[in-house]
Design a protein around this motif. Structure first.
Motif, PDB file in Angstrom:
ATOM      1  N   PRO A  67      14.687  -2.676   9.815  1.00  0.00           N
ATOM      2  CA  PRO A  67      15.265  -1.993   8.487  1.00  0.00           C
ATOM      3  C   PRO A  67      16.349  -2.802   7.856  1.00  0.00           C
ATOM      4  CG  PRO A  67      15.074  -0.106   9.854  1.00  0.00           C
ATOM      5  CD  PRO A  67      14.822  -1.497  10.860  1.00  0.00           C
ATOM      6  N   LEU A  68      17.233  -3.375   8.633  1.00  0.00           N
ATOM      7  CA  LEU A  68      18.262  -4.174   8.121  1.00  0.00           C
ATOM      8  C   LEU A  68      17.805  -5.433   7.032  1.00  0.00           C
ATOM      9  CD1 LEU A  68      20.874  -4.242  10.966  1.00  0.00           C
ATOM     10  CD2 LEU A  68      21.037  -2.760   9.012  1.00  0.00           C
ATOM     11  N   TYR A  69      16.570  -5.894   7.394  1.00  0.00           N
ATOM     12  CA  TYR A  69      16.243  -6.978   6.763  1.00  0.00           C
ATOM     13  C   TYR A  69      15.828  -6.607   5.244  1.00  0.00           C
ATOM     14  CZ  TYR A  69      15.861 -10.265  10.578  1.00  0.00           C
ATOM     15  OH  TYR A  69      16.227 -11.161  11.797  1.00  0.00           O
ATOM     16  N   ALA A  70      15.694  -5.309   4.886  1.00  0.00           N
ATOM     17  CA  ALA A  70      15.579  -4.907   3.694  1.00  0.00           C
ATOM     18  C   ALA A  70      16.959  -5.359   2.675  1.00  0.00           C
ATOM     19  CB  ALA A  70      15.410  -3.338   3.765  1.00  0.00           C
ATOM     20  N   ASN A  71      17.920  -5.769   3.524  1.00  0.00           N
ATOM     21  CA  ASN A  71      19.104  -5.930   2.631  1.00  0.00           C
ATOM     22  C   ASN A  71      19.026  -7.332   2.083  1.00  0.00           C
ATOM     23  OD1 ASN A  71      20.251  -3.356   3.150  1.00  0.00           O
ATOM     24  ND2 ASN A  71      20.954  -3.867   5.203  1.00  0.00           N
ATOM     25  N   PHE A  72      18.161  -8.283   2.556  1.00  0.00           N
ATOM     26  CA  PHE A  72      17.958  -9.560   2.158  1.00  0.00           C
ATOM     27  C   PHE A  72      16.916  -9.656   1.037  1.00  0.00           C
ATOM     28  CE2 PHE A  72      19.395  -9.764   6.634  1.00  0.00           C
ATOM     29  CZ  PHE A  72      19.978 -10.838   6.595  1.00  0.00           C
ATOM     30  N   TRP A  73      17.374 -10.343  -0.166  1.00  0.00           N
ATOM     31  CA  TRP A  73      16.886 -10.577  -1.279  1.00  0.00           C
ATOM     32  C   TRP A  73      15.587 -11.657  -1.231  1.00  0.00           C
ATOM     33  CZ3 TRP A  73      16.427 -14.960  -4.130  1.00  0.00           C
ATOM     34  CH2 TRP A  73      17.365 -16.078  -3.771  1.00  0.00           C
ATOM     35  N   ASP A  74      15.840 -12.463  -0.428  1.00  0.00           N
ATOM     36  CA  ASP A  74      14.817 -13.669  -0.144  1.00  0.00           C
ATOM     37  C   ASP A  74      13.952 -13.176   0.927  1.00  0.00           C
ATOM     38  OD1 ASP A  74      13.292 -15.896  -0.013  1.00  0.00           O
ATOM     39  OD2 ASP A  74      15.077 -17.196  -0.453  1.00  0.00           O
ATOM     40  N   GLU A 106      -1.400  -8.720  -1.788  1.00  0.00           N
ATOM     41  CA  GLU A 106      -1.502  -7.518  -0.955  1.00  0.00           C
ATOM     42  C   GLU A 106      -0.887  -7.490   0.456  1.00  0.00           C
ATOM     43  OE1 GLU A 106      -4.530  -4.737  -3.560  1.00  0.00           O
ATOM     44  OE2 GLU A 106      -5.231  -6.517  -2.407  1.00  0.00           O
ATOM     45  N   LEU A 107      -1.447  -8.920   1.046  1.00  0.00           N
ATOM     46  CA  LEU A 107      -1.084  -9.125   2.380  1.00  0.00           C
ATOM     47  C   LEU A 107       0.235  -9.233   2.619  1.00  0.00           C
ATOM     48  CD1 LEU A 107      -2.169  -9.910   5.210  1.00  0.00           C
ATOM     49  CD2 LEU A 107      -2.131 -12.251   4.415  1.00  0.00           C
ATOM     50  N   LEU A 108       1.004 -10.035   1.646  1.00  0.00           N
ATOM     51  CA  LEU A 108       2.487 -10.162   1.649  1.00  0.00           C
ATOM     52  C   LEU A 108       3.137  -8.936   1.409  1.00  0.00           C
ATOM     53  CD1 LEU A 108       2.921 -13.438  -0.483  1.00  0.00           C
ATOM     54  CD2 LEU A 108       2.873 -13.277   1.805  1.00  0.00           C
ATOM     55  N   GLU A 109       2.606  -7.855   0.734  1.00  0.00           N
ATOM     56  CA  GLU A 109       3.404  -6.673   0.655  1.00  0.00           C
ATOM     57  C   GLU A 109       3.222  -5.780   1.934  1.00  0.00           C
ATOM     58  OE1 GLU A 109       5.163  -5.131  -1.443  1.00  0.00           O
ATOM     59  OE2 GLU A 109       5.252  -7.168  -2.637  1.00  0.00           O
ATOM     60  N   LEU A 110       2.018  -5.856   2.670  1.00  0.00           N
ATOM     61  CA  LEU A 110       1.736  -5.214   3.789  1.00  0.00           C
ATOM     62  C   LEU A 110       2.632  -5.858   4.989  1.00  0.00           C
ATOM     63  CD1 LEU A 110      -2.064  -4.743   3.892  1.00  0.00           C
ATOM     64  CD2 LEU A 110      -0.433  -3.018   3.374  1.00  0.00           C
ATOM     65  N   ILE A 111       2.534  -7.294   5.031  1.00  0.00           N
ATOM     66  CA  ILE A 111       3.463  -7.549   5.902  1.00  0.00           C
ATOM     67  C   ILE A 111       5.029  -7.427   5.922  1.00  0.00           C
ATOM     68  CG2 ILE A 111       4.283  -9.972   6.915  1.00  0.00           C
ATOM     69  CD1 ILE A 111       1.785 -11.208   6.057  1.00  0.00           C
ATOM     70  N   TYR A 112       5.250  -7.404   4.671  1.00  0.00           N
ATOM     71  CA  TYR A 112       6.895  -6.872   4.455  1.00  0.00           C
ATOM     72  C   TYR A 112       7.221  -5.475   4.692  1.00  0.00           C
ATOM     73  CZ  TYR A 112      11.444  -6.308   2.140  1.00  0.00           C
ATOM     74  OH  TYR A 112      12.778  -6.294   1.828  1.00  0.00           O
ATOM     75  N   ASP A 113       6.369  -4.589   4.410  1.00  0.00           N
ATOM     76  CA  ASP A 113       6.418  -3.169   4.646  1.00  0.00           C
ATOM     77  C   ASP A 113       6.424  -3.086   6.279  1.00  0.00           C
ATOM     78  OD1 ASP A 113       6.463  -2.594   1.971  1.00  0.00           O
ATOM     79  OD2 ASP A 113       4.384  -1.793   2.166  1.00  0.00           O
ATOM     80  N   SER A 136       1.081  -2.298  11.234  1.00  0.00           N
ATOM     81  CA  SER A 136       2.098  -2.204  12.051  1.00  0.00           C
ATOM     82  C   SER A 136       1.842  -1.596  13.344  1.00  0.00           C
ATOM     83  CB  SER A 136       3.485  -1.470  11.434  1.00  0.00           C
ATOM     84  OG  SER A 136       2.874  -0.019  11.286  1.00  0.00           O
ATOM     85  N   LYS A 137       0.709  -0.690  13.436  1.00  0.00           N
ATOM     86  CA  LYS A 137       0.293  -0.126  14.540  1.00  0.00           C
ATOM     87  C   LYS A 137      -0.552  -0.765  15.510  1.00  0.00           C
ATOM     88  CE  LYS A 137       2.161   4.134  14.549  1.00  0.00           C
ATOM     89  NZ  LYS A 137       2.727   4.666  15.789  1.00  0.00           N
ATOM     90  N   PRO A 138      -1.731  -1.201  15.122  1.00  0.00           N
ATOM     91  CA  PRO A 138      -2.464  -1.730  16.206  1.00  0.00           C
ATOM     92  C   PRO A 138      -2.135  -3.275  16.607  1.00  0.00           C
ATOM     93  CG  PRO A 138      -3.381  -2.255  14.083  1.00  0.00           C
ATOM     94  CD  PRO A 138      -2.287  -1.542  13.848  1.00  0.00           C
ATOM     95  N   LEU A 139      -2.577  -3.309  18.125  1.00  0.00           N
ATOM     96  CA  LEU A 139      -2.337  -4.671  18.779  1.00  0.00           C
ATOM     97  C   LEU A 139      -3.607  -5.429  18.359  1.00  0.00           C
ATOM     98  CD1 LEU A 139      -0.670  -3.246  22.254  1.00  0.00           C
ATOM     99  CD2 LEU A 139       0.432  -3.974  20.225  1.00  0.00           C
ATOM    100  N   MET A 162       0.974  -1.224  -0.001  1.00  0.00           N
ATOM    101  CA  MET A 162      -0.163   0.246  -0.042  1.00  0.00           C
ATOM    102  C   MET A 162       1.003   1.108   0.022  1.00  0.00           C
ATOM    103  SD  MET A 162      -3.083   0.849   2.752  1.00  0.00           S
ATOM    104  CE  MET A 162      -1.851   0.902   4.084  1.00  0.00           C
ATOM    105  N   SER A 163       0.583   2.237  -0.983  1.00  0.00           N
ATOM    106  CA  SER A 163       1.464   3.239  -0.955  1.00  0.00           C
ATOM    107  C   SER A 163       1.219   4.228   0.009  1.00  0.00           C
ATOM    108  CB  SER A 163       1.343   3.828  -2.451  1.00  0.00           C
ATOM    109  OG  SER A 163       0.081   4.256  -2.585  1.00  0.00           O
TER     110      SER A 163
END
Length: 303
Positions: free
Chosen positions: A267-274, A253-260, A166-169, A1-2
């Motif tokens: 933030p360091l996990y953004a360096n992993f390609w898999d 879309e769920l996968l993208e939201l999870i990754y974001d 990321s926000k709600p519990l 989601m942008s």
């Protein structure tokens, strides 16, 4: 989601931080620059609000203090957008204490361009103002003619700009039981192969963010042996008081939201390609130990 951010150049420039930099220059910085600021008090509109609110009634100070501490606000409006008459409400997730302020009073403490009040993008302006300070915004529309419909809504992810993983519990503990809880369903069109999970599957769900549950379910599906088609439907429902709010999306879309959400926390996990390996690492380290065995899931006494 942008995350679309509107860049506004504020009028009435003035110096801040005892430096020659003016507010009109700082506020027009990009999203990345704003988020590089070290703390909330260095965000121009937050700094302005905190300075002005000190000279006002204590009730205003309590509202802003709570807003910046909890970093979540719900806005109730009679219109499908934010107006000066809309009510901003901040609720403490632990004590359920509430603070309210109408938008007309809120903008007295914030530098905004005068023409924005009559602009059709005023709703987006207020939302982006909150996003800069990492404050979650939820907009609900009052519907006196059909109260039941207003309390139960289903939206597509594209029509839910206030929705975040990321926000709600997963739930709130009211002293007796967990309330304000979430559930997630994957593939609701095929009951036999559907996956379902509720907040009560986790230990201490009032301490666990929603994206942890989403990641757990995504991995279950990816490892189930069933073809993980990108268009498989997903529903995430929030049960709060007498209201249910369901957000629908595709599995991709769920996968993208999870990754974001994951990268925003680590933030360091953004360096992993898999990405799949990243999901596995994070799940094993932070989530796996929080999952309750099926025979230990708590149920209400009535059930």
């Amino acid at each position: 989601m942008s995350n679309n951010v509107v860049e506004w150049r504020f009028w009435n420039p003035r110096k801040i931080w005892d430096s020659p930099v003016s507010i009109q220059v700082v506020v027009s910085h990009t999203w990345a620059t704003v988020h590089s600021l070290s703390s909330l008090v260095y965000i121009p509109w937050v700094k302005t609000a905190l300075e002005r609110v000190q000279k006002r009634d204590p009730i205003f100070r309590e509202f802003f203090d709570s807003l910046f501490r909890i970093q979540s606000v719900s806005i109730q409006s009679d219109e499908p957008e934010i107006t000066l008459a809309s009510i901003m409400k901040v609720t403490d997730p632990e004590t359920n204490a509430e603070w309210e302020l109408d938008v007309a009073n809120f903008i007295r403490f914030v530098d905004i361009p005068p023409h924005a009040l009559a602009d059709e993008e005023f709703t987006e302006f207020i939302s982006n103002l909150m996003n800069v300070a990492d404050i979650t915004v939820g907009l609900s529309v009052n519907d006196n003619e059909n109260d039941e419909a207003s309390q139960n809504r289903t939206r597509d992810i594209k029509d839910a700009p206030d929705f975040l993983l990321s926000k709600p519990l997963l739930a709130r503990w009211d002293g007796k039981q967990f309330v304000d809880d979430f559930e997630l369903v994957i593939n609701t069109t095929d009951v036999e192969n559907s996956l379902y999970i509720h907040a009560n599957r986790f230990r201490n769900p009032h301490e666990i963010p929603l994206w942890h549950m989403a990641l757990h379910m995504a991995l279950q599906w990816l490892e189930s042996g069933i073809s993980p088609e990108s268009n498989i439907p997903v529903e995430i429902t929030h049960y709060k008081d007498d209201m249910t709010d369901t957000v629908c999306m595709k599995f991709s879309e769920l996968l993208e939201l999870i990754y974001d959400a994951l990268v925003s926390q680590f933030p360091l996990y953004a360096n992993f390609w898999d990405r799949f390996q990243v999901f596995l690492k994070v799940h094993k380290k932070y989530i796996d130990s929080m999952i309750l065995p099926l025979d230990e899931i708590p149920f209400d006494e009535e059930e």
